[in-house]
Design a protein around this motif. Structure first.
Motif, mmCIF file in Angstrom:
data_model
loop_
_atom_site.group_PDB
_atom_site.id
_atom_site.type_symbol
_atom_site.label_atom_id
_atom_site.label_comp_id
_atom_site.label_asym_id
_atom_site.label_seq_id
_atom_site.Cartn_x
_atom_site.Cartn_y
_atom_site.Cartn_z
ATOM 1 N N ALA A 220 0.756 -1.387 0.009
ATOM 2 C CA ALA A 220 0.058 -0.028 -0.122
ATOM 3 C C ALA A 220 0.906 1.213 0.149
ATOM 4 C CB ALA A 220 -0.791 -0.107 1.102
ATOM 5 N N THR A 221 1.227 1.588 -1.212
ATOM 6 C CA THR A 221 2.286 2.498 -1.238
ATOM 7 C C THR A 221 1.661 4.022 -1.525
ATOM 8 O OG1 THR A 221 2.590 2.402 -3.692
ATOM 9 C CG2 THR A 221 4.066 1.165 -2.335
ATOM 10 N N GLN A 222 0.406 4.126 -1.660
ATOM 11 C CA GLN A 222 -0.336 5.254 -1.929
ATOM 12 C C GLN A 222 -1.848 4.860 -1.331
ATOM 13 O OE1 GLN A 222 0.950 8.149 -3.140
ATOM 14 N NE2 GLN A 222 2.670 7.244 -3.697
ATOM 15 N N PRO A 223 -2.470 6.091 -0.758
ATOM 16 C CA PRO A 223 -3.694 6.076 -0.252
ATOM 17 C C PRO A 223 -4.650 5.828 -1.376
ATOM 18 C CG PRO A 223 -3.085 8.324 -0.169
ATOM 19 C CD PRO A 223 -1.751 7.596 -0.531
ATOM 20 N N ARG A 224 -5.615 4.860 -1.068
ATOM 21 C CA ARG A 224 -6.764 4.702 -2.392
ATOM 22 C C ARG A 224 -7.905 4.950 -1.834
ATOM 23 N NH1 ARG A 224 -7.247 -0.969 -5.316
ATOM 24 N NH2 ARG A 224 -8.903 -0.465 -6.768
ATOM 25 N N LYS A 225 -9.012 5.418 -2.668
ATOM 26 C CA LYS A 225 -10.248 5.538 -2.190
ATOM 27 C C LYS A 225 -11.124 4.081 -2.743
ATOM 28 C CE LYS A 225 -11.228 10.349 -3.422
ATOM 29 N NZ LYS A 225 -12.168 11.379 -4.205
ATOM 30 N N GLY A 226 -12.059 3.775 -1.763
ATOM 31 C CA GLY A 226 -12.541 2.549 -1.823
ATOM 32 C C GLY A 226 -14.013 3.015 -2.732
ATOM 33 N N LEU A 227 -14.827 1.796 -3.165
ATOM 34 C CA LEU A 227 -15.745 1.881 -3.958
ATOM 35 C C LEU A 227 -17.001 2.437 -3.368
ATOM 36 C CD1 LEU A 227 -15.934 -1.779 -5.804
ATOM 37 C CD2 LEU A 227 -14.787 0.492 -6.564
ATOM 38 N N PHE A 228 -16.930 2.348 -1.921
ATOM 39 C CA PHE A 228 -18.065 2.977 -1.231
ATOM 40 C C PHE A 228 -18.100 4.658 -1.341
ATOM 41 C CE2 PHE A 228 -19.361 -0.817 0.961
ATOM 42 C CZ PHE A 228 -20.742 -0.767 0.748
ATOM 43 N N GLU A 229 -16.790 5.006 -1.497
ATOM 44 C CA GLU A 229 -16.274 6.429 -1.628
ATOM 45 C C GLU A 229 -16.665 7.115 -2.858
ATOM 46 O OE1 GLU A 229 -12.699 9.241 -0.010
ATOM 47 O OE2 GLU A 229 -12.568 7.207 0.164
ATOM 48 N N ILE A 230 -16.110 6.220 -4.094
ATOM 49 C CA ILE A 230 -16.012 6.487 -5.308
ATOM 50 C C ILE A 230 -17.623 6.631 -5.930
ATOM 51 C CG2 ILE A 230 -15.518 5.860 -7.777
ATOM 52 C CD1 ILE A 230 -13.114 4.414 -6.559
ATOM 53 N N ALA A 231 -18.149 5.705 -5.412
ATOM 54 C CA ALA A 231 -19.649 5.571 -6.012
ATOM 55 C C ALA A 231 -20.721 6.181 -4.873
ATOM 56 C CB ALA A 231 -19.980 3.967 -6.217
ATOM 57 N N SER A 232 -20.303 7.044 -3.977
ATOM 58 C CA SER A 232 -20.910 7.545 -3.104
ATOM 59 C C SER A 232 -22.283 8.260 -3.413
ATOM 60 C CB SER A 232 -20.099 8.713 -2.490
ATOM 61 O OG SER A 232 -21.083 9.238 -1.499
ATOM 62 N N LYS A 233 -22.623 8.927 -4.829
ATOM 63 C CA LYS A 233 -23.841 9.300 -5.153
ATOM 64 C C LYS A 233 -24.309 8.514 -6.280
ATOM 65 C CE LYS A 233 -22.774 14.050 -4.049
ATOM 66 N NZ LYS A 233 -22.798 15.513 -4.688
ATOM 67 N N GLY A 234 -23.976 7.333 -6.512
ATOM 68 C CA GLY A 234 -24.077 6.347 -7.601
ATOM 69 C C GLY A 234 -24.734 5.157 -6.938
ATOM 70 N N THR A 235 -24.499 4.021 -7.859
ATOM 71 C CA THR A 235 -25.043 2.573 -7.343
ATOM 72 C C THR A 235 -23.680 1.685 -7.318
ATOM 73 O OG1 THR A 235 -26.853 3.240 -8.695
ATOM 74 C CG2 THR A 235 -26.386 0.943 -8.160
ATOM 75 N N LEU A 236 -23.775 0.987 -6.362
ATOM 76 C CA LEU A 236 -22.633 -0.071 -6.010
ATOM 77 C C LEU A 236 -23.498 -1.388 -6.346
ATOM 78 C CD1 LEU A 236 -19.781 -0.888 -5.253
ATOM 79 C CD2 LEU A 236 -20.446 -0.613 -2.973
ATOM 80 N N PHE A 237 -22.964 -2.292 -6.957
ATOM 81 C CA PHE A 237 -23.402 -3.648 -7.219
ATOM 82 C C PHE A 237 -22.436 -4.681 -6.882
ATOM 83 C CE2 PHE A 237 -23.528 -7.193 -10.391
ATOM 84 C CZ PHE A 237 -24.714 -7.753 -9.812
ATOM 85 N N LEU A 238 -22.905 -5.331 -5.686
ATOM 86 C CA LEU A 238 -22.159 -6.404 -5.044
ATOM 87 C C LEU A 238 -22.701 -7.960 -5.564
ATOM 88 C CD1 LEU A 238 -22.022 -4.987 -1.337
ATOM 89 C CD2 LEU A 238 -20.346 -4.765 -3.370
ATOM 90 N N ASP A 239 -21.986 -8.278 -6.331
ATOM 91 C CA ASP A 239 -22.365 -9.596 -7.212
ATOM 92 C C ASP A 239 -21.769 -10.901 -6.168
ATOM 93 O OD1 ASP A 239 -23.676 -11.391 -8.929
ATOM 94 O OD2 ASP A 239 -21.924 -11.102 -10.460
ATOM 95 N N GLU A 240 -22.577 -11.724 -6.218
ATOM 96 C CA GLU A 240 -22.233 -12.868 -5.434
ATOM 97 C C GLU A 240 -21.863 -12.723 -3.866
ATOM 98 O OE1 GLU A 240 -22.801 -15.519 -6.716
ATOM 99 O OE2 GLU A 240 -22.704 -15.212 -8.808
ATOM 100 N N ILE A 241 -22.850 -11.996 -3.285
ATOM 101 C CA ILE A 241 -22.664 -11.496 -2.163
ATOM 102 C C ILE A 241 -22.619 -12.573 -1.061
ATOM 103 C CG2 ILE A 241 -25.298 -11.259 -1.555
ATOM 104 C CD1 ILE A 241 -22.772 -8.882 -0.299
ATOM 105 N N ALA A 242 -23.139 -13.733 -1.256
ATOM 106 C CA ALA A 242 -22.944 -14.889 -0.272
ATOM 107 C C ALA A 242 -21.797 -15.276 -0.418
ATOM 108 C CB ALA A 242 -24.017 -15.836 -0.991
ATOM 109 N N GLU A 243 -20.741 -14.854 -1.011
ATOM 110 C CA GLU A 243 -19.527 -15.310 -1.150
ATOM 111 C C GLU A 243 -18.665 -14.511 -0.253
ATOM 112 O OE1 GLU A 243 -18.223 -17.999 -2.224
ATOM 113 O OE2 GLU A 243 -20.240 -18.570 -3.166
#
Length: 494
Positions: A220-243
């Motif tokens: 982890a050489t650089q800070p990185r935004k996660g998908l919850f941050e990137i898609a904050s005003k959009g839609t986050l699709f979690l496929d195969e959530i049971a896994e």
């Protein structure tokens, strides 16, 4: 004049709504119970819209909705509900309600707009809008009643800021439906991001979802935004959530409950306004019984539940799906006769739409260029619609023995050249010999990979599994080693 029916046991709400819509020029009728509703003479009074509370003292709102839609099917209905009964409101939409609104009414302007839009909406234009959005994301509406009802429900709840859980067998199109929901929502101009929870290790998935700070872990050489941050005003699709692992499930639950999360390696709390759509091909109720999935997370995700029917339950749509595959793939130049379509409709397609698409790709890949119209006799199915191993007519058959012969010929030639070089008494160019060894590795690897891709109809994931290598390794071999797949008659699919 436009007639509106208000059904609510709280007289203050009935009076307020009556004043609000009367001032807009509508004729309003207010009733406070199921008995008052039954006293209305629907033969003499025709209502254009109705607002029905889900909870009444003597009857539930769903029963009134069913009765109203039976008496006046053209009447547009809005269900009034508290947050705790949103799931029931979605059930009301499946029964014919046009929309629902949460009580108490915090935004009166929104309430007015919602009712005005409902009254001014045209069934034909709404249907066309649904078809346009579906076409945009590659979702085939078709003729199947269950699928049409599913899409209608998805369209209506898309504009609500609620979580959606999509269940369905592998290959039914869960991600396509989630993209449709995003396009039909108020977030359509924002990001749609998808991630497969079963394809990433727990540590990487946590970083992918929540981001990380510099130095949080090795690499982890650089800070990185996660998908919850990137898609904050959009839609986050979690496929195969049971896994998702139990640890990830706990963190997801916190985000859904508080809208707060922390990057890996950080103590700072961040907020997100992501709309979550989750999908699975497993039965989550059974997963809960087996202690594989958290029950509290299930209820957070399952605000709106959509179940996509398998292809075997919507066979009337198979001709449309075939036509879509043929029209939207410019590399496919074949067609099917009516009796061939009938045979394809009789097959159960356990792999659903994905299997159908791959089948058409395979037929096109192996088709003789002189024969592009396939009849029932040309298809590898028996009369009862069961897949068989009978060779398909008008299709080039790859001769395994011939392939083995070609590989054997190459190996023999390579051995002869190496032995000849080894027996030389003069100077030997070792670099050239080692280059020939690398060429041998390339050709042998190519032979095994191409043969496996043919056996798996070009499915790279399945090919990697059979070759006991990772998808990353397969992609490296295909890309870096410059295998000429097209020249060998195989088109690979992801």
């Amino acid at each position: 004049m436009t007639n509106i029916l208000i059904v609510d046991d709280e007289k203050e709400i009935g009076t307020f709504l009556s004043h609000l819509f009367t001032s807009k020029g509508y004729r309003v009728t207010v009733v406070n119970s199921g008995n008052n509703f039954s006293a209305i003479d629907f033969n003499k009074q025709c209502f254009h819209a109705a607002m029905i509370d889900l909870k009444l003292p003597d009857i539930d709102g769903l029963s009134l909705l069913k009765h109203l839609k039976k008496l006046q099917p053209r009447c547009k209905a809005i269900i009034m509900t508290g947050y705790s009964t949103i799931k029931t409101a979605v059930d009301a939409i499946k029964l014919g309600a046009s929309d629902y609104i949460e009580k108490p009414f915090d935004d009166i302007d929104l309430l007015e707009k919602q009712v005005d839009n409902l009254l001014n909406s045209n069934v034909t234009s709404t249907q066309q809008h649904i078809k346009d959005l579906a076409s945009k994301v590659g979702l085939i509406v078709g003729q199947n009643e269950k699928m049409n009802q599913l899409i209608q429900t998805a369209y209506k709840v898309a504009k609500k800021n609620v979580n959606v859980l999509i269940e369905g067998e592998t290959g039914t199109g869960k991600e396509v439906l989630s993209r449709f929901i995003h396009q039909a929502s108020q977030r359509s101009d924002e990001s749609f991001i998808g991630v497969n929870c079963g394809a990433i290790s727990e540590s990487l998935l946590e970083s992918e979802l929540f981001g990380h700070e510099k130095g949080a872990f090795t690499g982890a050489t650089q800070p990185r935004k996660g998908l919850f941050e990137i898609a904050s005003k959009g839609t986050l699709f979690l496929d195969e959530i049971a896994e998702a692992s139990h640890s990830i499930q706990v963190k997801l639950l916190r985000v859904l409950e508080t809208r707060e999360f922390m990057r890996v390696g950080s103590g700072s709390i961040l907020r997100t306004d992501t709309r979550l759509v989750a999908a699975t091909n497993e039965n989550l109720q059974e997963a809960i019984q087996q202690k594989k999935f958290r029950e509290d997370l299930f209820y957070r995700l399952n605000v709106v539940h959509l179940n996509i029917p398998p292809l075997r339950d919507r066979k009337e749509d198979i001709p449309l799906l075939i036509d879509y595959c043929l029209r939207w793939n410019p590399n496919i130049d074949i067609s099917f006769s009516d009796n061939a379509i009938e045979v394809l409709q009789n097959y159960d397609w356990p792999g659903n739409i994905r299997e159908l698409s791959n089948f058409i790709t395979r037929i096109d890949t192996l088709a003789d260029s002189n024969h592009t119209v396939f009849t029932a006799d040309d298809l590898p199915f028996s009369d009862n619609g069961v897949a068989t191993s009978v060779p398909v007519k008008k299709i080039k058959q790859f001769n395994t023995k011939n392939q083995e012969s070609q590989l054997e010929s190459y190996l023999q030639k390579w051995i002869n050249e190496i032995l000849t070089a080894f027996e030389q008494k003069d100077e030997i160019n070792l670099e050239e010999v080692l280059a020939q060894v690398k060429q041998l590795e390339l050709q042998v690897g190519k032979a095994f990979i191409l043969e496996t891709l043919k056996d798996t109809l070009g499915n790279r994931k399945e090919a990697a599994k059979r070759l006991q290598i990772t998808m990353r390794k397969l992609r490296y071999l295909l890309n870096e080693k410059s295998f000429c797949l097209e020249d060998s008659g195989t088109k690979s699919v992801h």
